[in-house]
Scaffold this motif. Structure first.
Motif, PDB file in Angstrom:
ATOM      1  N   ILE A  58     -16.031   8.207   7.406  1.00 47.39           N
ATOM      2  CA  ILE A  58     -14.634   8.447   7.757  1.00 47.39           C
ATOM      3  C   ILE A  58     -14.345   9.939   7.665  1.00 47.39           C
ATOM      4  CG2 ILE A  58     -13.863   8.058   5.383  1.00 47.39           C
ATOM      5  CD1 ILE A  58     -11.273   6.883   6.530  1.00 47.39           C
ATOM      6  N   ASP A  59     -13.439  10.431   8.515  1.00 44.93           N
ATOM      7  CA  ASP A  59     -13.062  11.843   8.442  1.00 44.93           C
ATOM      8  C   ASP A  59     -11.672  11.965   7.817  1.00 44.93           C
ATOM      9  OD1 ASP A  59     -10.952  11.729  10.506  1.00 44.93           O
ATOM     10  OD2 ASP A  59     -12.622  11.488  11.911  1.00 44.93           O
ATOM     11  N   MET A  60     -11.294  13.178   7.410  1.00 43.26           N
ATOM     12  CA  MET A  60     -10.031  13.382   6.712  1.00 43.26           C
ATOM     13  C   MET A  60      -8.825  13.119   7.607  1.00 43.26           C
ATOM     14  SD  MET A  60     -10.881  13.826   3.692  1.00 43.26           S
ATOM     15  CE  MET A  60      -9.239  14.156   3.081  1.00 43.26           C
ATOM     16  N   GLY A  61      -8.996  13.298   8.911  1.00 40.65           N
ATOM     17  CA  GLY A  61      -7.908  12.975   9.825  1.00 40.65           C
ATOM     18  C   GLY A  61      -7.553  11.507   9.754  1.00 40.65           C
ATOM     19  N   ALA A  62      -8.571  10.648   9.679  1.00 42.95           N
ATOM     20  CA  ALA A  62      -8.328   9.210   9.566  1.00 42.95           C
ATOM     21  C   ALA A  62      -7.647   8.880   8.243  1.00 42.95           C
ATOM     22  CB  ALA A  62      -9.642   8.443   9.707  1.00 42.95           C
ATOM     23  N   VAL A  63      -8.057   9.559   7.166  1.00 41.03           N
ATOM     24  CA  VAL A  63      -7.426   9.337   5.863  1.00 41.03           C
ATOM     25  C   VAL A  63      -5.938   9.683   5.934  1.00 41.03           C
ATOM     26  CG1 VAL A  63      -7.348  10.068   3.442  1.00 41.03           C
ATOM     27  CG2 VAL A  63      -9.550   9.705   4.569  1.00 41.03           C
ATOM     28  N   CYS A  64      -5.625  10.816   6.561  1.00 40.92           N
ATOM     29  CA  CYS A  64      -4.227  11.234   6.688  1.00 40.92           C
ATOM     30  C   CYS A  64      -3.423  10.228   7.511  1.00 40.92           C
ATOM     31  CB  CYS A  64      -4.170  12.622   7.329  1.00 40.92           C
ATOM     32  SG  CYS A  64      -2.496  13.281   7.504  1.00 40.92           S
ATOM     33  N   ARG A  65      -3.980   9.777   8.617  1.00 39.21           N
ATOM     34  CA  ARG A  65      -3.265   8.817   9.463  1.00 39.21           C
ATOM     35  C   ARG A  65      -3.033   7.505   8.731  1.00 39.21           C
ATOM     36  NH1 ARG A  65      -6.789  11.238  13.211  1.00 39.21           N
ATOM     37  NH2 ARG A  65      -8.298   9.529  13.034  1.00 39.21           N
ATOM     38  N   LEU A  66      -4.041   7.039   7.980  1.00 40.59           N
ATOM     39  CA  LEU A  66      -3.894   5.796   7.233  1.00 40.59           C
ATOM     40  C   LEU A  66      -2.882   5.948   6.108  1.00 40.59           C
ATOM     41  CD1 LEU A  66      -7.587   4.536   7.005  1.00 40.59           C
ATOM     42  CD2 LEU A  66      -5.677   3.334   8.079  1.00 40.59           C
ATOM     43  N   ASP A  67      -2.914   7.069   5.404  1.00 43.31           N
ATOM     44  CA  ASP A  67      -1.967   7.294   4.313  1.00 43.31           C
ATOM     45  C   ASP A  67      -0.531   7.236   4.838  1.00 43.31           C
ATOM     46  OD1 ASP A  67      -1.356   7.851   1.612  1.00 43.31           O
ATOM     47  OD2 ASP A  67      -1.096   9.979   2.071  1.00 43.31           O
ATOM     48  N   THR A  68      -0.327   7.823   6.004  1.00 43.77           N
ATOM     49  CA  THR A  68       1.006   7.810   6.606  1.00 43.77           C
ATOM     50  C   THR A  68       1.391   6.416   7.085  1.00 43.77           C
ATOM     51  OG1 THR A  68       0.876  10.123   7.290  1.00 43.77           O
ATOM     52  CG2 THR A  68       2.396   8.704   8.517  1.00 43.77           C
ATOM     53  N   ALA A  69       0.512   5.770   7.845  1.00 42.13           N
ATOM     54  CA  ALA A  69       0.836   4.459   8.415  1.00 42.13           C
ATOM     55  C   ALA A  69       1.030   3.401   7.337  1.00 42.13           C
ATOM     56  CB  ALA A  69      -0.263   4.029   9.392  1.00 42.13           C
ATOM     57  N   ILE A  70       0.191   3.431   6.300  1.00 46.50           N
ATOM     58  CA  ILE A  70       0.338   2.464   5.211  1.00 46.50           C
ATOM     59  C   ILE A  70       1.614   2.755   4.431  1.00 46.50           C
ATOM     60  CG2 ILE A  70      -0.683   1.653   3.044  1.00 46.50           C
ATOM     61  CD1 ILE A  70      -3.449   2.171   4.350  1.00 46.50           C
ATOM     62  N   GLY A  71       1.913   4.025   4.207  1.00 41.84           N
ATOM     63  CA  GLY A  71       3.163   4.379   3.537  1.00 41.84           C
ATOM     64  C   GLY A  71       4.372   3.888   4.308  1.00 41.84           C
ATOM     65  N   GLN A  72       4.335   4.036   5.629  1.00 38.31           N
ATOM     66  CA  GLN A  72       5.450   3.559   6.454  1.00 38.31           C
ATOM     67  C   GLN A  72       5.557   2.039   6.411  1.00 38.31           C
ATOM     68  OE1 GLN A  72       4.196   5.428  10.102  1.00 38.31           O
ATOM     69  NE2 GLN A  72       5.529   7.208   9.806  1.00 38.31           N
ATOM     70  N   ALA A  73       4.411   1.353   6.406  1.00 32.58           N
ATOM     71  CA  ALA A  73       4.430  -0.108   6.334  1.00 32.58           C
ATOM     72  C   ALA A  73       4.987  -0.576   4.982  1.00 32.58           C
ATOM     73  CB  ALA A  73       3.020  -0.661   6.551  1.00 32.58           C
ATOM     74  N   PHE A  74       4.581   0.077   3.900  1.00 32.04           N
ATOM     75  CA  PHE A  74       5.111  -0.262   2.577  1.00 32.04           C
ATOM     76  C   PHE A  74       6.617   0.004   2.530  1.00 32.04           C
ATOM     77  CE2 PHE A  74       0.934  -0.958   1.173  1.00 32.04           C
ATOM     78  CZ  PHE A  74       0.905  -1.332  -0.164  1.00 32.04           C
ATOM     79  N   ALA A  75       7.049   1.117   3.142  1.00 27.93           N
ATOM     80  CA  ALA A  75       8.470   1.462   3.152  1.00 27.93           C
ATOM     81  C   ALA A  75       9.296   0.395   3.861  1.00 27.93           C
ATOM     82  CB  ALA A  75       8.674   2.819   3.825  1.00 27.93           C
ATOM     83  N   GLU A  76       8.773  -0.117   4.963  1.00 25.51           N
ATOM     84  CA  GLU A  76       9.484  -1.158   5.711  1.00 25.51           C
ATOM     85  C   GLU A  76       9.631  -2.424   4.888  1.00 25.51           C
ATOM     86  OE1 GLU A  76       8.930  -3.694   9.881  1.00 25.51           O
ATOM     87  OE2 GLU A  76       7.827  -1.828   9.579  1.00 25.51           O
ATOM     88  N   VAL A  77       8.554  -2.795   4.184  1.00 24.10           N
ATOM     89  CA  VAL A  77       8.597  -4.002   3.362  1.00 24.10           C
ATOM     90  C   VAL A  77       9.549  -3.812   2.178  1.00 24.10           C
ATOM     91  CG1 VAL A  77       7.235  -5.524   1.878  1.00 24.10           C
ATOM     92  CG2 VAL A  77       6.303  -4.765   4.075  1.00 24.10           C
ATOM     93  N   ALA A  78       9.501  -2.631   1.546  1.00 26.14           N
ATOM     94  CA  ALA A  78      10.397  -2.358   0.420  1.00 26.14           C
ATOM     95  C   ALA A  78      11.859  -2.429   0.855  1.00 26.14           C
ATOM     96  CB  ALA A  78      10.093  -0.981  -0.169  1.00 26.14           C
ATOM     97  N   ASP A  79      12.162  -1.828   1.987  1.00 25.21           N
ATOM     98  CA  ASP A  79      13.529  -1.832   2.497  1.00 25.21           C
ATOM     99  C   ASP A  79      14.001  -3.253   2.792  1.00 25.21           C
ATOM    100  OD1 ASP A  79      15.884  -0.364   3.438  1.00 25.21           O
ATOM    101  OD2 ASP A  79      15.286  -1.032   5.438  1.00 25.21           O
ATOM    102  N   ALA A  80      13.109  -4.064   3.384  1.00 20.67           N
ATOM    103  CA  ALA A  80      13.462  -5.454   3.680  1.00 20.67           C
ATOM    104  C   ALA A  80      13.743  -6.230   2.402  1.00 20.67           C
ATOM    105  CB  ALA A  80      12.336  -6.116   4.472  1.00 20.67           C
TER     106      ALA A  80
END
Length: 385
Positions: A58-80
């Motif tokens: 895996i490259d660091m770009g993928a890590v950054c994209r996953l960190d962001t996308a997973i954070g956004q998914a967690f945020a959506e669930v928390a808000d709900a």
């Protein structure tokens, strides 16, 4: 406090949220579960996440994209969860995040990485977020797991007999109560079962629904014997493991050139999970094993485990008022509550740390952080209706 606990385990299938009202009084935590929900990862995100796990490069770009996308998914669930269970107002979010690597070498844990950038949660909900729980325990010399041990100890304080709390996720972990302090990962829970299903279906299926494949298959005693030679099982607690070891590549290497039906492979690794859990717990002469986690939805696994536990009674955490699928998210809600009040969240004797310590990092929300410290650590946890 009204706390949202967020968890996604090593099965990488969904984000679980628990809304918990937590009150501390007379060194007892009273926890009322106001509601729970589970949202599956979008298929594209789950695929990218699994593709990034060991042993894949895996490259660091993928890590950054996953960190962001997973954070956004967690945020959506928390808000709900805040909106559905607390009418749009809460005090705190406790986010475990998504484990992508747990660095264990020579029986020592050196580091851990959970993705799911908490800033997205704080910005979406306006609430302070406690995250990255495991790193502090590791920095204090511990394994960073199982962190549910303190929750188990408080929750089951006073439980009659000799009991253990068992959680079967991708990895299975146990906390033994009423004995010399011990908690540890027993080995694979659903990890190799899921890997066997994905391997045999070319990735079109991800898990053994209702244990049907294992029930149809026949346990291959020769393969099971080989699987049981894994050195991890012979290690003494405290210890921890993860999908860095027990993954699809591991299963493929053990299978080698064996020609077996898909159902027989699934049946055999299901028996492996049951055998290794039962073997790990046998020395404690338990009277009761209280089980939770996704593995409870697999009746074939539960039947195998029940048959192997000897005189110990196997029961679900639901019978004690804690929904089995909500246990870990509830535990992290409690750990977040302890952190925000300046109290330790690890049981050092069970994780192997040199001392008890306050866990996690705090991301501020929209308002000023102003939570008074509790005078003393709790000794008991009571679930209330």
């Amino acid at each position: 406090m009204r706390v949202i606990g967020l968890m996604s385990g090593t099965s990488h299938d969904a984000i679980d949220a628990v809304a918990a009202e937590i009150t501390a009084r007379d060194r007892t935590l009273r926890v009322r579960i106001a509601g729970q929900l589970s949202r599956p990862y979008p298929e594209w995100l789950r695929s990218e996440l699994i593709g990034a796990l060991p042993p894949n490069p895996i490259d660091m770009g993928a890590v950054c994209r996953l960190d962001t996308a997973i954070g956004q998914a967690f945020a959506e669930v928390a808000d709900a969860a805040v909106r559905e269970f607390f009418n749009g107002t809460a005090d705190l979010v406790a986010s475990h995040g998504q484990t992508v690597y747990h660095w264990v070498h020579d029986d020592k844990t050196h580091g851990t990485l959970q993705l799911g950038q908490p800033a997205w949660i704080a910005e979406r909900t306006g609430l302070p977020v406690v995250s990255d729980f495991r790193s502090r325990d590791i920095a204090a010399g511990g394994h960073g797991a199982p962190l549910v041990a303190l929750f188990d100890e408080l929750w089951l304080a006073g439980q009659p007999g000799r009991c253990a709390a068992l959680n079967i996720g991708g990895i299975a972990n146990a906390t033994v109560i009423g004995h010399s302090p011990v908690a540890f990962d027993t080995g694979p829970g659903n990890a190799l079962i899921d890997a066997a299903v994905e391997l045999s279906t070319g990735g079109t299926e991800h898990f053994d629904l209702d244990g049907i494949r294992a029930a149809r298959g026949k346990v291959d005693d020769e393969l099971l014997k080989v699987l049981l030679t894994e050195p991890y099982y012979r290690g003494a607690p405290p210890k921890t493991t993860g999908k860095e070891l027990f993954n699809r590549a591991y299963l493929e290497s053990v299978l080698g050139h064996r020609t077996m039906s898909a159902d027989d492979i699934v049946a055999t690794v299901t028996a492996l999970t049951a055998d290794t859990i039962a073997d790990a717990l046998a020395r404690y002469e338990l009277t009761e094993v209280i089980v939770s986690g996704g593995g409870t939805r697999n009746p074939t696994l539960m039947a195998m485990l029940g048959a192997r536990l000897g005189p110990a009674e196997l029961c679900s955490s639901d019978t004690l008022g804690l929904p089995s699928e909500a246990k870990e998210a509830t535990a992290f809600a409690v750990l977040g509550f302890l952190t925000i009040h300046g109290l330790p969240g690890n049981d050092a004797t069970r994780t192997g740390a040199t001392r008890a310590t306050v866990l996690g990092s705090i991301t501020p929300g929209a308002a000023r952080l102003d939570f008074p410290a509790l005078p003393a650590a709790p000794r008991r946890l009571t679930l209330v209706g």
